[in-house]
Design a protein around this motif. Structure first.
Motif, short mmCIF file in Angstrom:
data_model
loop_
_atom_site.label_atom_id
_atom_site.label_comp_id
_atom_site.label_asym_id
_atom_site.label_seq_id
_atom_site.Cartn_x
_atom_site.Cartn_y
_atom_site.Cartn_z
N SER A 96 -13.38 19.57 -9.90
CA SER A 96 -14.39 18.52 -10.10
C SER A 96 -15.33 18.78 -11.27
O SER A 96 -15.97 17.85 -11.75
CB SER A 96 -15.20 18.32 -8.82
N ARG A 97 -15.41 20.03 -11.76
CA ARG A 97 -16.28 20.30 -12.90
C ARG A 97 -15.50 20.42 -14.22
O ARG A 97 -16.10 20.67 -15.26
CB ARG A 97 -17.08 21.59 -12.67
N LEU A 98 -14.20 20.23 -14.17
CA LEU A 98 -13.38 20.40 -15.37
C LEU A 98 -13.74 19.35 -16.41
O LEU A 98 -13.70 18.15 -16.15
CB LEU A 98 -11.90 20.30 -15.02
N VAL A 99 -14.08 19.84 -17.61
CA VAL A 99 -14.44 18.96 -18.72
C VAL A 99 -13.36 18.97 -19.79
O VAL A 99 -12.99 17.92 -20.32
CB VAL A 99 -15.79 19.38 -19.35
N GLU A 100 -12.82 20.17 -20.10
CA GLU A 100 -11.97 20.27 -21.30
C GLU A 100 -10.82 21.25 -21.11
O GLU A 100 -11.00 22.34 -20.55
CB GLU A 100 -12.82 20.71 -22.49
N VAL A 101 -9.66 20.86 -21.61
CA VAL A 101 -8.54 21.75 -21.87
C VAL A 101 -8.39 21.79 -23.38
O VAL A 101 -7.99 20.80 -24.00
CB VAL A 101 -7.24 21.25 -21.19
N SER A 102 -8.75 22.92 -24.00
CA SER A 102 -8.87 22.98 -25.45
C SER A 102 -7.53 22.90 -26.16
O SER A 102 -7.45 22.40 -27.29
CB SER A 102 -9.61 24.27 -25.86
N SER A 103 -6.48 23.43 -25.55
CA SER A 103 -5.17 23.42 -26.18
C SER A 103 -4.11 23.36 -25.09
O SER A 103 -4.26 23.96 -24.03
CB SER A 103 -4.97 24.68 -27.03
N GLY A 104 -3.02 22.63 -25.35
CA GLY A 104 -1.94 22.54 -24.39
C GLY A 104 -2.01 21.29 -23.53
O GLY A 104 -2.98 20.54 -23.54
N ASP A 105 -0.95 21.09 -22.76
CA ASP A 105 -0.80 19.91 -21.92
C ASP A 105 -1.06 20.25 -20.46
O ASP A 105 -1.26 21.40 -20.10
CB ASP A 105 0.62 19.36 -22.04
N ALA A 106 -1.03 19.22 -19.63
CA ALA A 106 -1.08 19.38 -18.18
C ALA A 106 0.19 18.79 -17.59
O ALA A 106 0.68 17.76 -18.06
CB ALA A 106 -2.32 18.69 -17.60
N ASP A 123 -6.80 11.84 -20.93
CA ASP A 123 -7.05 11.77 -22.37
C ASP A 123 -8.47 12.20 -22.70
O ASP A 123 -8.77 12.53 -23.84
CB ASP A 123 -6.76 10.39 -22.93
N ASP A 124 -9.35 12.24 -21.71
CA ASP A 124 -10.70 12.77 -21.94
C ASP A 124 -10.74 14.27 -21.75
O ASP A 124 -11.58 14.96 -22.33
CB ASP A 124 -11.70 12.12 -20.97
N VAL A 125 -9.83 14.82 -20.96
CA VAL A 125 -9.83 16.24 -20.66
C VAL A 125 -9.09 17.04 -21.73
O VAL A 125 -9.55 18.09 -22.18
CB VAL A 125 -9.18 16.50 -19.28
N LEU A 126 -7.92 16.53 -22.16
CA LEU A 126 -7.08 17.27 -23.10
C LEU A 126 -7.60 17.11 -24.52
O LEU A 126 -7.58 16.02 -25.08
CB LEU A 126 -5.64 16.77 -23.01
#
Length: 393
Positions: A96-106, A123-126
């Motif tokens: 619930s606090r995840l804001v960003e994945v700086s590199s890579g996919d999910a 698309d807001d996280v990646l």
């Protein structure tokens, strides 16, 4: 399983920064993940694979940097920073606090009961814009409750845990996201995972490069009077702490071991003369990765052993069987000798399974050809359904 869980607990409990990866593989339904409650940053990837968990929660996780990515297909076609795969009982994943994945996919695949993942604005996280490659093959699970009415746009991780306010898609002209307030003021380009903008105190949530010893001010590099603590991206005043090793000039840094620098991509080795880590020259080389028997298989034999020469990381599995030594012309398996297995002597990690079965060759008296092996990770489908390490007969 109990010993493995204890190792996970000892490794992660109380940690805010995980300098590396989190791999949750094969865990039972009763597993309590409370030891991950304090994790805020993962510098590598998060993998949840083949568990029987019904709920998984990392309630403090806000940033996955993806400095090391999981090669899901073992051919670099999909490099994953968050992978949730083959968890048949998983119902809720709370980030619930995840804001960003700086590199890579999910990637979310074969989680037939998993709810809410398809409500998240990936698309807001990646950060690197690969939102369309998020695999949501578990979307459409039945019996899911609706997100709370307080969740903007019906986006949630659990019914009461909303996705954090968007900080990328709402301000596409900003260089590094924007503050998640009504004003959507742009964050500084040195910020990661957004920023806090207040009337008397503006600061980045995290930093892309390094931050001052105060832990709040982001910089493009450490000042000449400080050292960079590798992994934490923190600039330190004075000497390296504890048993951290100083890296030699021109990179004034501290490191727990002489490891690769994820920021500069340089490689280091310990210099016994100076007691410091220095930039590698020959023969210090990057890890050599190779495919396993899933590609070259079905077992290690004379015809494929050359593919493992000099390999340090097997992105797959190794299976040595009686037929490895006897051969089978109908299956294209050429017989090898014990001496041929020296090609595996540099292997330090096997990311799949290791199986040695039914070998009766008189020269096969030990596993000395794997004397450098440190880890069998069991990330891929295991041998005979259950085993990551299988030695029989």
């Amino acid at each position: 399983p109990d010993q493995r869980l204890e190792r996970l607990r000892l490794r992660y409990e109380g940690c805010a920064l995980v300098d590396g990866n989190i791999e949750l593989v094969g865990l039972d339904a009763e597993t309590d993940l409370a030891f991950l409650a304090d994790v805020e940053i993962v510098t590598g990837y998060l993998l949840i694979y083949r568990t029987r968990l019904e709920n998984a929660s990392l309630p403090s996780l806000r940033l996955v940097r993806g400095e090391q990515l999981f090669d899901f297909d073992r051919n670099r076609s999909r490099t994953i920073a968050i992978g949730v795969v083959d968890n048949s009982a998983l119902r809720e994943l709370n980030l619930s606090r995840l804001v960003e994945v700086s590199s890579g996919d999910a990637l979310f695949s074969n989680n037939s009961r998993l709810c809410y993942i398809d409500t998240i604005r990936w698309d807001d996280v990646l950060e690197d814009g690969n939102g369309t490659s998020v695999g949501l093959t578990s979307a459409g699970a039945v019996g899911c409750f609706s997100c709370s009415a307080s969740c903007d746009g019906g986006r949630c991780w659990t019914p009461e845990s909303c996705q954090r306010p968007l900080s990328k898609v709402v301000c596409p002209s900003c260089p590094a996201r924007c503050a998640d307030d009504a004003g959507h003021q742009c964050c500084d380009s040195l910020c990661a995972a957004g920023c806090i903008i207040a009337s008397n105190d503006d600061f980045c949530v995290e930093c892309n490069v390094v931050k001052d010893s105060n832990g709040r001010t982001c910089r493009g590099q450490c000042s000449s009077s400080t050292r960079r603590l590798l992994g934490s991206r923190l600039c330190l005043d004075g000497n390296c702490p504890g048993n951290y090793l100083p890296l030699s000039a021109p990179t004034a840094s501290c490191n727990l071991n002489c490891l690769d620098d994820a920021i500069t991509k340089e490689l280091y080795a310990f210099d016994e003369t100076t007691g410091t880590c220095k930039v590698c020259n020959s023969p210090c080389v990057p890890p050599k990765r190779c495919q396993g028997v899933e590609r070259f298989g079905p077992v290690v034999h004379k015809g494929n052993i050359a593919n493992f020469a000099g390999c340090t990381v097997v992105e797959g599995s190794l299976h040595i069987d009686r037929v490895s030594f006897t051969g089978d012309t109908s299956a294209g398996i050429e017989p090898l000798t014990f001496a041929d297995l020296s090609a595996l002597s540099n292997v330090t990690e096997i990311n799949g399974y290791l199986a040695v079965t039914d070998v009766d060759d008189p020269a096969f008296v030990d596993l000395s050809f794997l004397s450098n092996l440190r880890a069998v990770r069991g990330r891929f489908p295991p041998y005979a359904t259950n085993w990551s390490l299988y030695i029989e007969n």
